[in-house]
Design an enzyme around this catalytic site. Structure first.
Site, PDB file in Angstrom:
ATOM      1  CG  MET A 125       0.173  -4.919   5.310  1.00  0.00           C
ATOM      2  SD  MET A 125       0.337  -3.739   3.949  1.00  0.00           S
ATOM      3  CE  MET A 125       0.951  -2.302   4.818  1.00  0.00           C
ATOM      4  CB  CYS A 126       6.563  -6.218   3.872  1.00  0.00           C
ATOM      5  SG  CYS A 126       5.818  -7.273   2.624  1.00  0.00           S
TER       6      CYS A 126
END
Lengths: 254, 254
Positions: free
Chosen positions: A1-2
């Protein structure tokens, strides 16, 4: 995820404070070591900085943190790679031109199966699912509106429909701008806060930094900050609902 | 008029030395006070820095000068505005995507009448004749080659023809890259030099800086630098002829 970070303001405003919080998550307080990028609109122009190195170690991130670049719309992203290797062409935000405007885009989430969506006008340079989604989205807009629609709400409604289609493929939290507004779509996680008079102070969650907005602003300033996770203590962050499109113009939600 | 600077190298190389020379011309030893920009290719990705402020005063230009960003292809430009006001969207290099590659472009000269050339797919964001020419050029390439031609020489020959058409409108010195090669076209002024073993020293014309390339390079390095005016004493710069297209790959003229 970012992690995503966006800003919309009614006057050119720097994002040093919020960016200081975000960049800690790029390898220090968070695991997002696989690059970062930031796009600042200045009128119709865009200034971009990006790096495949962790933001907490990046010389260029330090410049962005310390040098107050003033802008009305900002989109930033720190990356923890899942689809697509760590390299410059895979760092967000991505940019393309449509209707003589620069569109910038950052995405948090995964979209397995995105490559089944065929592309016409825009072709990814890198190998991320995110850039493919961006190219597809712009293709849809370009095909539906060869010229910009008269009402911006018509455009936003159409973009909302496209985002819903993308969300069917996985997780799709998005920040998008066409230089006029900041368009945010939430699939799982996206928060925002609007700062306006009377201003107070706020403390970053990720670094020992407190800011007194009274010192930094004038009474007329209105600034909204949008992020994957709230960046500060002592402020009330609103959650964008799943499937909701939230647009910001001149610092305020529309 | 403006000044161009390009680099092609067989290994990732920094351009600090040449950029130091160029940026002096942005308001100190030259009159090009109306902005500057630089694009560094890193594989298929591009890192861009730009500023509508004079390069000799720019905080970001100082970062680029002092922080050795290594690249195989670089395009840079300092601007003295004639067509199009001084603002971020009018600073070169300009960038668009075609065939899943980023194309970057910088121009020196004036092209009155360029707006008679109609555009199809790419639309300028700013108001310069240069960006219009770039959009037209990419339109031509896209129309002629919906997919990249097998031989790069076929592409270069076609680009050469387009440049000749542009030169009919005025002055058209150009640097262009598709991330694979650096394509240079000369209308009035463009010089290049190739540095390779045995390396020696060179002194900048515009700043009191001498570099000993023996300290900075390995024996296999080959680097070509292209500029509107020779940047150094003690090196033999070649002039590209009027109407000539000169392509560089991996540091060498093709």
């Amino acid at each position: 995820m970012c992690e995503l970070l966006g800003m919309s303001a009614n006057v050119p405003t720097d994002i040093c404070f919020s960016f200081t919080g975000l960049m800690q998550r790029g390898g220090r307080t968070g695991p997002h070591r696989d690059g970062w990028g930031i796009a600042f609109y200045e009128g119709k122009g865009v200034r971009e900085f990006r790096d495949p190195d962790p933001s907490c170690d990046s010389e260029i991130a330090r410049l962005v943190q310390n040098y107050p670049i003033k802008s009305r719309i900002v989109i930033s992203h720190i990356r923890q790679a899942n689809a697509g290797r760590v390299c410059l062409e895979n760092t967000h935000p991505f940019m393309r031109e449509l209707w003589g405007r620069y569109w910038t885009f950052a995405h948090n989430g995964q979209l397995p199966g995105i490559r089944s969506k065929t592309l016409e006008h825009y072709v990814p340079v890198g190998t991320t699912d995110s850039e493919h989604a961006f190219c597809w989205l712009l293709d849809q807009i370009r095909e539906r509106f060869p010229k910009p629609p008269k009402r911006q709400t018509t455009l936003w409604r159409f973009i909302h429909q496209c985002c819903e289609q993308l969300r069917e493929l996985g997780v799709y939290n998005m920040l998008l701008s066409d230089s006029r507004s900041l368009i945010c779509y939430c699939s799982t996680k996206l928060y925002w806060v609007t700062r306006r008079a009377p201003f107070t102070t706020a403390k970053l969650k990720d670094a020992d930094v407190t800011i007194d907005f009274r010192q930094e602003t004038s009474l007329q300033d209105i600034v909204s900050v949008i992020a994957t996770e709230p960046l500060t203590h002592d402020e009330e962050w609103q959650r964008i609902k799943t499937g909701e499109l939230q647009v910001f113009k001149r610092g305020q939600p529309c």
